[in-house]
Design a protein around this motif. Structure first.
Motif, PDB file in Angstrom:
ATOM      1  N   ASN A  34      58.448  53.177  35.196  1.00 17.32           N
ATOM      2  CA  ASN A  34      57.343  53.065  36.153  1.00 17.32           C
ATOM      3  C   ASN A  34      56.978  54.426  36.718  1.00 17.32           C
ATOM      4  N   LEU A  35      58.021  55.227  36.970  1.00 16.26           N
ATOM      5  CA  LEU A  35      57.775  56.543  37.566  1.00 16.26           C
ATOM      6  C   LEU A  35      57.093  57.480  36.575  1.00 16.26           C
ATOM      7  N   ILE A  36      57.375  57.318  35.292  1.00 13.83           N
ATOM      8  CA  ILE A  36      56.689  58.160  34.294  1.00 13.83           C
ATOM      9  C   ILE A  36      55.183  57.892  34.352  1.00 13.83           C
ATOM     10  N   VAL A  37      54.826  56.612  34.362  1.00 10.60           N
ATOM     11  CA  VAL A  37      53.400  56.238  34.351  1.00 10.60           C
ATOM     12  C   VAL A  37      52.717  56.666  35.648  1.00 10.60           C
ATOM     13  N   LEU A  38      53.299  56.267  36.783  1.00  8.25           N
ATOM     14  CA  LEU A  38      52.633  56.518  38.060  1.00  8.25           C
ATOM     15  C   LEU A  38      52.841  57.952  38.546  1.00  8.25           C
ATOM     16  N   GLY A  39      53.939  58.596  38.150  1.00  5.82           N
ATOM     17  CA  GLY A  39      54.095  60.017  38.448  1.00  5.82           C
ATOM     18  C   GLY A  39      53.092  60.850  37.671  1.00  5.82           C
ATOM     19  N   PHE A  40      52.889  60.472  36.402  1.00  6.26           N
ATOM     20  CA  PHE A  40      51.858  61.111  35.576  1.00  6.26           C
ATOM     21  C   PHE A  40      50.487  60.960  36.227  1.00  6.26           C
ATOM     22  N   LEU A  41      50.162  59.738  36.666  1.00  2.15           N
ATOM     23  CA  LEU A  41      48.872  59.497  37.312  1.00  2.15           C
ATOM     24  C   LEU A  41      48.753  60.243  38.631  1.00  2.15           C
ATOM     25  N   ALA A  42      49.879  60.367  39.363  1.00  2.00           N
ATOM     26  CA  ALA A  42      49.852  61.088  40.639  1.00  2.00           C
ATOM     27  C   ALA A  42      49.458  62.542  40.430  1.00  2.00           C
ATOM     28  N   LEU A  43      50.052  63.185  39.424  1.00  2.00           N
ATOM     29  CA  LEU A  43      49.718  64.588  39.168  1.00  2.00           C
ATOM     30  C   LEU A  43      48.331  64.720  38.542  1.00  2.00           C
ATOM     31  N   THR A  44      47.912  63.699  37.796  1.00  4.22           N
ATOM     32  CA  THR A  44      46.536  63.694  37.292  1.00  4.22           C
ATOM     33  C   THR A  44      45.551  63.699  38.447  1.00  4.22           C
ATOM     34  N   VAL A  45      45.825  62.856  39.445  1.00  2.52           N
ATOM     35  CA  VAL A  45      44.971  62.796  40.628  1.00  2.52           C
ATOM     36  C   VAL A  45      45.038  64.108  41.405  1.00  2.52           C
ATOM     37  N   LEU A 103      52.684  59.015  48.955  1.00  2.00           N
ATOM     38  CA  LEU A 103      51.545  58.124  49.197  1.00  2.00           C
ATOM     39  C   LEU A 103      50.630  58.687  50.276  1.00  2.00           C
ATOM     40  N   PHE A 104      51.206  59.112  51.381  1.00  2.00           N
ATOM     41  CA  PHE A 104      50.393  59.647  52.477  1.00  2.00           C
ATOM     42  C   PHE A 104      49.704  60.947  52.067  1.00  2.00           C
ATOM     43  N   GLY A 105      50.456  61.878  51.511  1.00  2.00           N
ATOM     44  CA  GLY A 105      49.902  63.189  51.182  1.00  2.00           C
ATOM     45  C   GLY A 105      48.775  63.117  50.178  1.00  2.00           C
ATOM     46  N   MET A 202      42.785  53.772  40.916  1.00  2.00           N
ATOM     47  CA  MET A 202      43.655  54.010  39.766  1.00  2.00           C
ATOM     48  C   MET A 202      45.108  54.251  40.166  1.00  2.00           C
ATOM     49  N   TRP A 203      45.347  54.886  41.340  1.00  2.00           N
ATOM     50  CA  TRP A 203      46.714  55.301  41.652  1.00  2.00           C
ATOM     51  C   TRP A 203      47.295  54.679  42.920  1.00  2.00           C
ATOM     52  N   VAL A 204      46.558  54.637  44.005  1.00  2.00           N
ATOM     53  CA  VAL A 204      47.137  54.264  45.298  1.00  2.00           C
ATOM     54  C   VAL A 204      47.750  52.869  45.271  1.00  2.00           C
ATOM     55  N   ILE A 205      47.015  51.870  44.815  1.00  2.00           N
ATOM     56  CA  ILE A 205      47.503  50.488  44.836  1.00  2.00           C
ATOM     57  C   ILE A 205      48.716  50.292  43.919  1.00  2.00           C
ATOM     58  N   PRO A 206      48.677  50.753  42.651  1.00  2.00           N
ATOM     59  CA  PRO A 206      49.878  50.612  41.802  1.00  2.00           C
ATOM     60  C   PRO A 206      51.102  51.335  42.373  1.00  2.00           C
ATOM     61  N   TRP A 207      50.902  52.484  43.008  1.00  2.00           N
ATOM     62  CA  TRP A 207      52.036  53.220  43.577  1.00  2.00           C
ATOM     63  C   TRP A 207      52.723  52.394  44.662  1.00  2.00           C
TER      64      TRP A 207
END
Length: 535
Positions: A34-45, A103-105, A202-207
């Protein structure tokens, strides 16, 4: 018992009593991914919000007449704020948890995109908006580093971290390609509104739903996966699962001195049985399972190494207790004075200013070389360096783990990939400035593209060194590295605007200066880098 699966997946456990009782479902998806997918998306954002302005500023400049010098200030404003919150990340994560801090940052950083069109006519206001965007985003990467250290065993860390950090380049690819296409149909204001809205959905809700601070708290995680994550955890993590009576029995192994191996094995068996009811194994918690895993590992170690291993374990326990009492600034001092961190500090200050100069000014340079600043042609060449970065990051992250499992020394891998990261742009920018300054546009674009793409090797070099130096304080080590990276991120675009006006738009001199920093930095990296664990 579990040695074979340390470098594999938790599904591939050896046959044994524990494996028989905790069978992993056939189609089980490891929850740590899960962290690979959402960590990837976090840095994409992150990099979407960071670099969107680089393309849009061309049109903003036409409308508001900013000028090259102010464009440099505007592009550098993000890094002014970014550097101020790096070292606060570890403290905030200890207090509130990494999930909430990220999430906040990142959410607040996304929200600044909606303010940019309103603030754009006012120079002071638009600079302040970008500074606050950097302030909020500054806590994200160090906090993500802490999650990576918690979620992935060392045998998978290069691959998984490389895939997560590849989000940096995915963000650059996406926004470098999409924004010129959007600008062909919409105005620059719409770009900020559309991109900001997509990032939130794309990112906030899944995180919020799928990420926890500790992987054992993930919904639906299997016992075997928890065991697998703990297999290559630091010894101090495993020692926390032992009862007091078990620790006493381990210490008694040392006191047996030259007694027979049979006596030591009896003590280990006593350790396994004390404080544990193996009849209740089916209903036990993950911590009880970890105790069995740990004691069986200790049994194996004693059989091989005798009292020497037992002594090491007790010393590790004592060191663990000392580390737990380390104040924040003591940990900071230990890291900042280590040879490995000092090498990263120098590299980030000296070499990265050239990278961030290219990152911020690439659309401006391309529009001059191609004669266009919108459409698919411009979008392709604008995104191409980051597509290559993405491929290098993922591919060589996997290769790094493979070579490490084959016995190649970690220091060799880090120096090799770091040398490629800094040496390749040094050589190619030198060629652009001295050898082919008047050659075809295609060759110049190709060489500059290769120079930027080489940064993909950073995810298998200095980014991983921040974890090598200390997984427990990886938020601090990443914070130090990012502060030093933010300095050239601020200076690069600022100096770029000043040099362009001073050199009357001549990029060859800028490439030559950048090349000299890269080449000297490569030499420093190869000579002075150390990857030994500090704390």
């Amino acid at each position: 018992m579990f040695k074979k699966n340390v470098s594999g997946d938790c599904k591939n456990r050896e046959n044994g009593s524990m494996a028989d009782k905790y069978q992993t479902p056939r189609y089980y998806f490891p929850k740590r991914f899960n962290l690979i997918v959402l960590g990837f998306l976090a840095l994409t954002v992150c990099y979407t919000t960071r670099t969107l302005l680089s393309t849009c500023v061309i049109f903003m400049n036409k409308e508001f007449h900013y000028g090259s010098t102010f464009k440099g200030v505007l592009l550098a404003a993000f890094s002014m704020g970014y550097s101020t919150t790096q070292l606060t990340a570890q403290f905030l994560c200890d207090k509130f948890g990494s999930k909430r801090v990220i999430l906040f940052g990142l959410t607040m950083s996304i929200c600044t995109l909606f303010i940019v069109p309103i603030a754009a006519p006012y120079k002071v206001a638009i600079v302040l908006v970008r500074i606050f965007c950097g302030i909020f985003q500054g806590i994200v990467m160090p906090s993500l580093n802490l999650l990576i250290a918690n979620y992935f065993p060392i045998t998978q860390r290069s691959t998984c971290a490389g895939m997560i950090w590849a989000g940096i380049y995915a963000g650059n690819v996406g926004i470098s390609f999409i924004s010129p296409v959007l600008l062909d149909y919409l105005n620059w204001r719409d770009c900020f509104y559309i991109v900001g809205s997509v990032c939130i959905v794309m990112w906030v809700i899944p995180w919020i739903i799928f990420i926890r601070d500790n992987p054992k708290d993930l919904f639906g995680i299997h016992e075997n996966e928890i065991h697998f994550i703990n297999q290559t955890a630091p010894v101090e993590v495993k020692l926390k699962t032992l009862t007091q009576s078990q620790v006493v029995n381990i210490k008694s192994i040392m006191e047996t001195g030259n007694s027979s191996r049979e006596n030591k094995e009896k003590i280990i068996n006593k350790t396994e049985n004390s404080g544990n009811d193996f009849k209740m194994l089916h209903s036990s918690s993950s911590s009880t399972s970890t105790v069995e895993s740990t004691t069986e590992s200790l049994n194996s170690m004693v059989s091989d190494e005798g009292e020497q291993i037992s002594s090491t374990i007790v010393e590790e326990e004592k060191q663990m207790k000392d580390d737990e009492r380390l104040p924040y600034f003591v940990a900071f001092k230990k890291l900042i004075t280590s040879r490995g961190m000092l090498t990263i500090v120098y590299l980030n200050i000296s070499c990265n200013w050239a990278y961030f100069l290219l990152l911020g000014w690439l659309p401006t340079w391309l529009s001059k070389e191609l004669g266009v600043n919108v459409g698919y042609k411009f979008a392709f060449f604008n995104a191409l360096p980051f597509i290559l970065c993405l491929a290098i990051s993922v591919g060589f992250g996997r290769l790094s783990d493979k070579l490490l499992s084959m016995g190649v020394r970690k220091i060799i891998l880090r120096k090799t990939f770091g040398g490629l990261c800094y040496g390749i742009p040094g050589v190619f920018l030198l060629m652009v400035s001295l050898i082919i300054p008047n050659h075809s546009t295609v060759i110049k674009i190709a060489f500059v593209t290769i120079s930027i793409a080489a940064n993909g090797f950073s995810n298998t070099s200095y980014q991983l060194v921040t974890l090598d130096l200390s997984s427990k304080y990886s938020g601090v080590s990443m914070g130090i590295a990012n502060i030093c990276s933010a300095i050239p991120a601020f200076i690069g675009p600022l100096v770029g605007g000043f040099l362009l006006e001073s050199f009357q738009g001549d990029w060859n001199k800028i490439f030559l200066i950048s090349s000299s920093f890269y080449l000297f930095g490569t030499i420093v990296w190869l000579i002075f880098l150390k990857v030994d664990n500090v704390i």
